[in-house]
Design an enzyme around this catalytic site. Structure first.
Site, PDB file in Angstrom:
ATOM      1  CE  LYS A  47      -3.419  -1.155  -0.604  1.00 30.40           C
ATOM      2  NZ  LYS A  47      -3.739  -1.896  -1.881  1.00 30.40           N
ATOM      3  CG  HIS A 102       4.754  -6.259  -1.281  1.00 31.58           C
ATOM      4  ND1 HIS A 102       4.823  -4.917  -1.569  1.00 31.58           N
ATOM      5  CD2 HIS A 102       3.494  -6.637  -1.620  1.00 31.58           C
ATOM      6  CE1 HIS A 102       3.655  -4.526  -2.079  1.00 31.58           C
ATOM      7  NE2 HIS A 102       2.843  -5.549  -2.125  1.00 31.58           N
ATOM      8  CB  SER A 132      -4.034   2.362   1.957  1.00 31.71           C
ATOM      9  OG  SER A 132      -4.132   1.847   0.672  1.00 31.71           O
TER      10      SER A 132
END
Ligand code: A3P
Length: 290
Positions: A47, A102, A132
């Site tokens: 995010k 990530h 988010s």
């Protein structure tokens, strides 16, 4: 670490969505994947602007021409390193490979260290990430979801969410920030000055663009343009996986939305943890200014 829940996989203490990760895919990313000097990695905590960077890298490499960005899904243009789809797919990509990840620094491919491959690390205000991520978890059937927002903030603060602690992720990656092949960008500076940020990325990649190509990148990577682009707005994902009637994947695209969501007490508590966790870090972020 608490029980990760049925939708998650716990790997080296990090919780990941089990739908698209496996122990094998994570071991492959860390030990099997051979980094090439020409590779360009976009690394983010979830995010933080991952999809935005996928769009920017595609458009920069297409000299501002949106044809590829509008015809091939973002996850095929800038594929994931750690997901189960990576093995076989990444090896056959032409150079320069644009790759998303990530992963925390400690789980990144061992062959990255010592290579000249480039990493662009995008960070975002963790309070905005928390908001988010809350809405994303609400719409994504493959993620654990804590409906009570106050409890969600606590889980986020404690790193009991996907990809673990934001603090550990950021501190781990910032350890590389003096390397020549590392570029640190913030979501906030991209938001404030997208053209200037694109120029920084181009300079880092050694890929200068003329004014027209830059215009093409900036126009096609705007929030409005991306929201219309079905190759990056996740409308291609089936509703049973991502239910965009709950929230949009490209939701608000603003900075400071946390002010609309966190109570004063939640915000102050988070700030206290932030100060403790980030103390000694010789760097200030746009959100550190009052
Ligand atoms: P919000 O939920 O705050 O709107 P990621 O791609 O890492 O999952 O991050 C998603 C977040 O980036 C969402 O934040 C999304 O709206 C925002 N985002 C994606 N593209 C953007 C753009 N072009 N401009 C601004 N924000 C963007």
């Amino acid at each position: 670490m608490a029980d990760p829940g049925p939708r998650s996989l716990l790997y080296e203490g990090i919780m990941l969505p089990a739908l698209v990760h496996s122990r094998e895919s994570l071991r492959y990313a860390q030990l099997g994947f051979q980094v090439r000097d020409s590779d360009v990695f976009s690394v983010t905590y979830p995010k933080s602007g991952t999809t935005w960077m996928q769009e920017l890298l595609t458009l920069i490499h297409s000299n501002g021409d949106p044809q590829l960005a509008r015809s091939v899904p973002s996850w095929e243009r800038v594929p994931w390193l750690e997901q189960t789809t990576a093995a076989g797919f990444l090896e056959n990509r032409p150079c320069p490979r644009l790759i998303s990840s990530h992963l925390p620094c400690g789980l990144f491919p061992t062959s990255f260290h010592g290579s000249n491959a480039k990493v662009i690390y995008t960070v975002r205000n963790p309070k905005d990430i928390c908001v988010s991520l809350y809405y994303y978890s609400k719409m994504a059937s493959f993620l654990e979801f804590q409906e009570d927002f106050g409890e969600f903030v606590e889980l986020f603060s404690a790193g009991k969410v996907l990809f673990g602690s934001w603090f550990q992720h950021v501190k781990g990656w910032l350890g590389l920030r003096d390397r020549l092949n590392f570029l640190l960008l913030t979501y906030e500076e991209m938001h404030q000055d997208l053209r200037g940020s694109v120029e920084r990325i181009c300079q880092f990649l050694g890929k200068p663009l003329d004014a027209r190509a830059l215009d093409g990148v900036v126009e096609n990577a705007s929030f409005q343009a991306m929201k219309q682009n079905k190759m990056c707005n996740f409308s291609l994902a089936p509703r049973f996986l991502l239910d965009q009637t709950q929230s949009s994947f490209l939701r608000k695209g603003i900075t400071g939305d946390w002010k609309n969501q966190l109570t004063t007490a939640q915000s102050e508590n988070f700030d206290r943890i932030y100060r403790e966790q980030m103390q000694g870090l010789d760097l200030s972020f746009p959100w550190d200014q009052p």
